[in-house]
Write an enzyme that holds these catalytic residues in place. Structure first.
Site: not given
Ligand code: GLA
Length: 377
Positions: A152, A106, A16, A201, A14, A102-103
């Site tokens: 994602d 993706s 990364t 983020y 996560e 929003g969960a």
């Molecule tokens: C979101 C982003 C991804 C990733 C994750 C965290 O989902 O879209 O690219 O950075 O957060 O791992």
């Protein structure tokens, strides 16, 4: 013509991806469905069933503007496709998303990828899946303004059912890793929407960039936190503020955990995998500070359940879901018990999904009419 593009859960790795590191996501059988038809003019008309809203944009010239709502994802994709030299024909799109919004599963990447596939086909262009993923990521970075990594969009394009995908986010080399038979993926939604975490983020990403910049004064040649070992970090800790040091420590330790987790999964060593997931959660909670009390509670409750091999938050954080690896024989009981305990503690009833995995985006041979309704366009 139509496409369906899946959501995803990330088993480990996560924050990364934008540090050129490793991730281990799997696509799940919740999809964004897109029905598409060409138009004679140069308009792009998109109806969202979820938002009960139709938007209209002109594909001629430079008329695609950000509106700060759902339509920025498809418009961003259209804009980036055109900027990259893929001239688009006018089209009507009808969108129905069943990935919870929003969960942290993706839903936005699925929308982007589904729209990209539909627009490319309507306009007579062929593009490889990896290119589509990279283009959708750029659309989200440049048009929507969220500086997300490649995870994602990539898994949405390249996933394989029954497998997780070990992805090297620097080279985009990827290896499918079979999910252990008898293990069930269960996703628990805290029902805390992660949207307000978007600013955070980008701030985390900035902390990582600052870490690389400061460390590079002592470690010339490093391009990303991927290139820094824990030893390097400890040796040069004094270059960094406490916050930036902790952010870097999360990324560096998480990057080490991902290949270890993939190997453990490969050999069916669920004990090791579960321990790595627990370490990942602690590191996200304490060093990266992207968890929240509800995610911590959901993980703690799961860890106490006898059928659970591993549990952690999944996705960007600040709400959203946990991912749980559960003994298939106990999955239904787990669902019932964690929902009851979580709602007793918080007063909020969580969605718990016993998930099947999915392959990446697919063209539909015939588009099912969404929810029994005819598209209004
Ligand atoms: C979101 C982003 C991804 C990733 C994750 C965290 O989902 O879209 O690219 O950075 O957060 O791992």
């Amino acid at each position: 013509m139509g496409y369906r593009a899946p959501g995803r859960v990330n088993l480990i790795g996560e924050h990364t991806d934008y540090n050129a590191g490793f991730v281990l996501p799997a696509a799940i059988a919740f999809w964004c469905w897109i029905a598409a038809a060409p138009r004679e003019d140069n308009k792009l008309i998109i109806h969202s069933e979820n938002y009960h809203e139709t938007i209209e944009a002109d594909l001629d010239g430079n008329h695609l503007h950000r509106t700060r709502k759902w339509s920025d994802y498809p418009l961003g994709v259209a804009s980036l496709l055109q900027k990259s030299g893929y001239r688009l024909r006018g089209a009507n799109l009808y969108v129905r998303g069943e990935i919870p919004l929003g969960a942290g599963l993706s839903s936005s990447a699925a929308l982007e990828v589904g729209v990209a596939c539909a627009l490319l086909e309507i306009s007579g262009h062929e593009l490889g899946r990896t290119k589509i993923a990279l283009l959708c990521q750029r659309a989200e970075n440049e048009f929507v303004g969220a500086r997300v990594g490649i995870m994602d969009q990539f898994v949405c394009c390249e996933a394989r059912a029954e497998y997780a995908l070990l992805l090297d986010c620097r080279s985009v080399e990827h290896t499918p890793v079979r999910l252990t038979p008898g293990v069930q993926l269960v996703v628990c939604n805290t029902m805390v929407k992660h949207e307000h975490g978007d600013g955070e983020y980008n701030l985390r990403r900035r902390d990582c960039e600052e870490g690389v910049q400061l460390l590079s004064t002592a470690l010339p040649g490093i391009q990303a936190l991927r290139d820094v070992t824990l030893r390097d970090l400890e040796d040069h800790r004094k270059l960094l503020s406490e916050t930036v040091y902790r952010r870097c420590r999360h990324v560096i330790t998480e990057n080490r955990r991902v290949p270890q987790a993939a190997e453990a999964l490969e050999r069916g060593d669920l004990g090791t995998l579960g321990e790595l997931m627990a370490e990942s959660h602690r590191s996200l909670r304490d060093d990266y500070q992207v968890s929240c009390p509800e995610l911590d509670l959901m993980v703690d409750l799961a860890a106490k359940h006898p059928g659970v091999y591993g549990a952690r938050m999944t996705g960007g954080g600040f709400g959203g879901c946990t991912v749980n690896l559960v003994d298939r024989a106990t999955a239904i009981e787990f669902k019932r018990s964690i929902a009851a305990q979580y709602s007793a503690a918080t007063g909020c009833y969580p969605d718990v999904f016993v998930c099947q995995t999915s392959s990446g985006v697919e063209r539909l041979s015939s588009t099912p009419a969404p929810a029994g309704r005819e598209p209004p366009i």
